[in-house]
Scaffold this motif. Structure first.
Motif, PDB file in Angstrom:
ATOM      1  N   UNK A  46       8.513  10.547   0.492  1.00 11.27           N
ATOM      2  CA  UNK A  46       7.957   9.352   1.132  1.00 11.27           C
ATOM      3  C   UNK A  46       6.762   9.753   1.992  1.00 11.27           C
ATOM      4  N   UNK A  47       5.579   9.327   1.557  1.00 15.56           N
ATOM      5  CA  UNK A  47       4.334   9.638   2.252  1.00 15.56           C
ATOM      6  C   UNK A  47       3.871   8.371   2.960  1.00 15.56           C
ATOM      7  N   UNK A  48       3.941   8.360   4.289  1.00 11.70           N
ATOM      8  CA  UNK A  48       3.668   7.127   5.032  1.00 11.70           C
ATOM      9  C   UNK A  48       2.187   6.773   5.064  1.00 11.70           C
ATOM     10  N   UNK A  49       1.322   7.715   4.706  1.00 13.44           N
ATOM     11  CA  UNK A  49      -0.107   7.414   4.673  1.00 13.44           C
ATOM     12  C   UNK A  49      -0.574   7.095   3.252  1.00 13.44           C
ATOM     13  N   UNK A  50      -0.304   7.991   2.313  1.00  9.63           N
ATOM     14  CA  UNK A  50      -0.899   7.888   0.980  1.00  9.63           C
ATOM     15  C   UNK A  50       0.028   7.272  -0.051  1.00  9.63           C
ATOM     16  N   UNK A  51       1.300   7.096   0.287  1.00  8.54           N
ATOM     17  CA  UNK A  51       2.255   6.561  -0.675  1.00  8.54           C
ATOM     18  C   UNK A  51       2.171   5.059  -0.816  1.00  8.54           C
ATOM     19  N   UNK A  52       2.992   4.513  -1.700  1.00  7.01           N
ATOM     20  CA  UNK A  52       3.059   3.072  -1.926  1.00  7.01           C
ATOM     21  C   UNK A  52       3.434   2.364  -0.619  1.00  7.01           C
ATOM     22  N   UNK A  53       2.673   1.309  -0.306  1.00  2.00           N
ATOM     23  CA  UNK A  53       2.941   0.569   0.926  1.00  2.00           C
ATOM     24  C   UNK A  53       2.632   1.358   2.172  1.00  2.00           C
ATOM     25  N   UNK A  54       1.752   2.368   2.037  1.00  2.00           N
ATOM     26  CA  UNK A  54       1.439   3.224   3.171  1.00  2.00           C
ATOM     27  C   UNK A  54       0.238   2.759   3.979  1.00  2.00           C
TER      28      UNK A  54
END
Length: 946
Positions: free
Chosen positions: A311-319
């Motif tokens: 889970x990437x809070x910047x570059x992931x989905x919904x980030x």
């Protein structure tokens, strides 16, 4: 449990600790280890526990608390003092030794960073406040490094300036982010170029060198024009030329958050101001929209790829990146016309979009909540070890610290909330360009299109020649638009084939395609939006002045297509809200007038299409056009007042605009004039001068013809003393004139009078005065009839040119004016006794007249029916033929006009027999019926006024 804190800890913090002590101690091991270190440091038990709780936040905070002066931490952790930090930096700048300077400035940076961490985790700071403090600290440190290098540089050269970009530019820096900066300079002397690059290198080195004392900031200069292949420092002219000539969509997005950081502020401001047309196009460039869509697709693909890692809070989905891109796209598309959207901070940008109704208020709140939750998580991840990380840690112990710093105890609860907010962002991100339907590449070749045309029309059809012509034109289109042009032609031809009168439409659409070749920025929009092509074809099919609007002013598509259409056209307030929104963020007078003309054109297109598709009848069409005209008029007055007030002192006064004619009755049509009277009430002797200047400016604004056309023609001839008198009059003079000098025809005109604008005490007063002027007297019936018939004869003689076979359905015998004069006679003759007849709208009047029984009900029904028939004919002639006159020959009418009138009016028995008697010749039967109507209207006129 801490029972008593040091004097440095405020009461509200005591509550936080006592009530949420389990949240303050993030990690027991870190807490206990640090507490042991403080046993012989001379701190009280309460102070030691407080400091240990700070150390428990993360290994990073614990490590730096060991190095810092803890007394200062206790004194200063509660607030961020810009001036205090600035004072400390000024002292550090006195260091002659660069190594000592670097050591002290790094120590200061970490001292403040730790305090910001503490304020964030224990709840003193909101996330937004934390980001702002981190940005202010970076500003101070970077500016100090620039100043130090300038001071120590051996040669005397002009200052280098720094533009902040990215999150630093937006004042939303995170705990361990790169700082995106661009170095610029004003000098154009070749001898200085190397000096500026050397300064930039030295500043970067000072900022990014990592020692045992840590580092200041990782520096990213890749956002400069040309990226890493360009010189590190560039002249202002080079920066402007690169962006304006070679700038790409992603660079527009990046520049949204550009701001001055250090050096020469006026120079940097000038550079950024001159780049505004590149960032925010005044006219929508749909190739840019297409580029942004492709950028979005790339981000989406990268997000899906990134989520494989975790889970990437910047570059992931919904980030974070998706949330920012959603807002930035809306700013770029709409910010060219609305300066209020040009914000750098996320929250301010979202609020501006909501204020302009580009996004819903509820969506704005959810989006901000989601964004700042994600930013809190991002900061919490980076607080762990001051690393530039965005992935949630897989190590459970570290993950627990991360979620505790975010205010959660339960991992599942944290993940639920995270998923909830990521879905909000993802849904908004996915909405961007969602109406764009891609055409499959396998159907857009010339051969494929021609094969479909041959199947429909045969080998020798003129349609083949037109398609060939379309592809000849393709060769003249810029390379970047060729693919979109092919998609557009594919969609265009297939939609034309599906229509009944396709051959006629194909010929009409050729002019539009030629126009697109000259103005190709609209091609991507049309290629990706087949539904818009349908709208364009409807307009071209209608023809007349609508086609002229589209061909002469294609920029009307900006409002016609992209603007979210939630206008309440049935009310004046609905249109006022829309019109004010159009000009609200624009400071320049000429730009406001341009936008109003463009908005009017687009509204005419929309209203005409609603009428053409029979979604509204002609009465609603007239109401919409009337509300539009009134809203534009009121807005233009406000704009002109603002301009006038810069030069003249506004008098203390009340004023009102009285609308007459079609505006007064709310029966405006396409090309209708605005009939006005301006009255005011003031003791200021300068009021007449001011109001005359104001009205002159308003008339000029409304009537000036530009490439977008004009707003409205204005007729002031019905004011007291007519066209030779003053433009404005006091309410007292207006009353006196109508008591003593007014002619009957002026009273007739006032039966249509209505005070315009929003409600006010003075508006109600003038409305009452108008009613008294028109209806308080008993008119001599014989004189009234005589004057009205004389005026009717004068109009007929002076305005109607009799030609064999032609009809004038307005001013000619039995035309609309006959019916209007009947209505005006009845109002003046009986309005004093029958107050329900004092209605301005003609259709409303007929309904009220039936209740009075002053005329036979069948006669009222006849008049109402003939009025509707003639108004429908007038409307459809203007709609299809573009005539602003009401004189025509039936055999020259477009058959669509006749068919529409017949279907809308639902002609009865007489017309049906006419059709039968003329053996189906529709135009002859229609002409026969029209003659009957005009003769019958004149019969009723003579009967009522005999």
């Amino acid at each position: 449990m801490i029972k008593c804190l040091s004097p440095f800890v405020p009461f509200y913090f005591v509550v936080v600790i006592v009530y949420n002590s389990f949240m303050l101690i993030i990690d027991d091991e870190l807490y206990n280890d640090f507490l042991d270190r403080l046993l012989n440091e001379g701190f009280s038990k309460d102070q030691s526990e407080l400091l240990a709780s700070f150390a428990s936040i993360s290994p990073f905070t614990k490590r730096w608390l060991v190095k810092l002066k803890l007394e200062d931490v206790l004194k200063e952790y509660r607030t961020f003092s810009f001036e205090t930090i600035k004072g400390k930096i000024e002292s550090i700048l006195l260091c002659e030794d660069e190594e000592l300077f670097a050591k002290k400035i790094r120590h200061l940076k970490y001292s403040e960073i730790i305090k910001i961490v503490i304020r964030d985790v224990i709840g003193i700071n909101s996330v937004e406040k934390t980001l702002e403090e981190l940005s202010l600290l970076a500003d101070l440190v970077i500016s100090a490094c620039c100043a130090y290098i300038e001071k120590r540089y051996k040669r005397k050269t002009p200052k280098i300036s720094v533009i902040a970009m990215g999150k630093l530019g937006a004042m939303e820096l995170n705990f361990s982010s790169d700082v995106d900066i661009i170095y610029v300079y004003e000098s154009t002397e070749l001898d200085n170029i190397e000096d500026f690059n050397k300064k930039a290198v030295l500043i970067n080195k000072l900022l990014s060198t990592n020692t045992e004392d840590g580092f200041l900031y990782r520096v990213d200069n890749d956002l400069r024009p040309g990226g890493r292949f360009s010189p590190l420092a560039m002249s202002g002219e080079a920066v402007k030329n690169h962006y304006l000539l070679f700038g790409e969509a992603w660079q527009r997005v990046a520049l949204l958050r550009a701001r001055f950081l250090a050096g020469d502020e006026s120079f940097v401001t000038e550079v950024l101001t001159e780049l505004s047309p590149f960032i925010y196009s005044k006219y929508i460039d749909y190739s840019l929209v297409d580029d942004l869509r492709k950028l979005k697709e790339r981000i989406n693909a990268e997000s899906l790829k990134t989520d494989i890692e975790g889970i990437n809070v910047k570059l992931g989905k919904g980030g974070i990146r998706e949330a920012e891109f959603f807002v930035q796209v809306l700013q770029i598309i709409n910010g060219g016309k609305d300066l209020s959207l040009r914000k750098v901070k996320f929250s301010e940008s979202v609020d501006a979009l909501a204020n302009r109704q580009i996004i819903e208020l509820w969506d704005a709140k959810n989006l901000k909540d989601a964004y700042y939750f994600l930013r809190r998580v991002e900061n919490s991840i980076q607080m762990e070890e001051e690393r530039q990380e965005y992935l949630l840690p897989k190590n459970e112990k570290v993950l627990i610290r991360v979620i505790k710093r975010c205010g959660f105890d339960s991992i599942s609860e944290f993940y639920d909330k995270l998923e909830f907010y990521r879905n909000i962002v993802s849904n908004h991100f996915n909405k961007l360009f969602e109406d764009k339907i891609k055409v499959k590449d396998d159907g857009i070749s010339k051969e494929n299109i021609l094969n479909n045309v041959v199947k429909k029309f045969g080998n020798s059809s003129c349609q083949i020649e037109i398609v060939e012509r379309f592809f000849d034109l393709r060769e003249k289109v810029q390379t970047r638009y060729k693919e979109s042009f092919s998609k557009f032609v594919y969609e265009l031809v297939h939609r034309i084939i599906e229509k009944d009168n396709n051959e006629k439409i194909l010929k009409q659409v050729e002019d539009f395609v030629v126009l697109l070749v000259k103005r190709p920025t609209y091609i991507p929009l049309l290629a990706e939006n087949p539904l818009i092509i349908d709208k364009v074809l409807d307009i071209l099919n209608i023809g007349g002045f609508l086609t002229q609007i589209l061909l002469s002013h294609p920029e009307s598509l900006d409002y016609f297509i992209l603007q979210k259409d939630n206008i309440d056209r049935k009310t004046l307030n609905g249109y006022l809200k829309a019109v004010r929104s159009v000009v609200g963020g624009v400071p320049d007078y000429e730009d406001k007038m341009f936008l109003l003309r463009q908005f009017k054109n687009s509204e005419w297109l929309k209203i005409a299409l609603l009428k053409h598709s029979q979604e509204i009848d002609y009465e609603l069409m007239e109401l919409f056009l009337s509300n539009l005209a009134e809203a534009i008029l009121i807005t233009v007055i406000q704009i002109c007042e603002d301009v006038l007030n810069e030069k003249y002192i506004k008098p203390k006064q009340d004023f009102a605009l009285i609308g007459l004619g079609k505006l007064g009755t709310k029966e405006m049509n396409f090309h209708s004039d605005i009939d006005l009277i301006f009255v005011y009430d003031s003791d200021d002797e300068k009021a007449a001068f001011y109001n005359t200047k104001l009205l002159q400016r308003v008339i000029t604004a409304l009537t000036t013809t530009t490439k977008e056309g004009y707003l409205y023609k204005v007729d002031m001839r019905l004011r007291p003393t007519g066209s030779q008198g003053p433009l404005v009059t006091t309410i007292e003079n207006f009353i006196n004139y109508h008591k003593e000098n007014a002619w009957i025809f002026e009273k007739q005109a006032l039966t249509k009078a209505r005070v315009l604008g929003e409600n006010s005490f003075f508006k109600e007063k003038v409305e009452s005065i108008l009613e008294n002027i028109v209806y308080e007297n008993d008119y001599d019936e014989k004189l009234l009839k005589s004057e009205i018939k004389a005026m009717r004869k004068k109009i007929e003689t002076e305005l109607v040119t009799e030609q064999k076979g032609s009809f004038d359905i307005k001013a000619g015998r039995g035309g609309i004016i006959d019916i209007e004069f009947i209505v005006q006679y009845i109002k003046l003759r009986y309005g004093k006794s029958y107050t329900n007849l004092r209605l301005t709208n003609t259709e409303d009047f007929f309904k009220a007249l039936k209740d009075t029984r002053l005329l036979m009900e069948s006669l009222v029904d006849e008049l109402s029916s003939y009025y509707t028939f003639l108004k429908l004919l007038e409307t459809n002639i203007r709609l299809y033929a573009g005539y602003s006159k009401d004189s025509f020959r039936v055999d020259e009418l477009d058959i669509n006009v006749i068919n529409l009138v017949c279907s809308e009016f639902k002609l009865g028995r007489n017309f049906s027999s006419d059709i039968v008697n003329t053996k189906g010749n529709v135009k002859k039967s229609f002409e026969k019926h029209l003659k009957k109507v005009l003769l019958r209207v004149r019969e009723i006129f003579n009967k009522v006024l005999n």
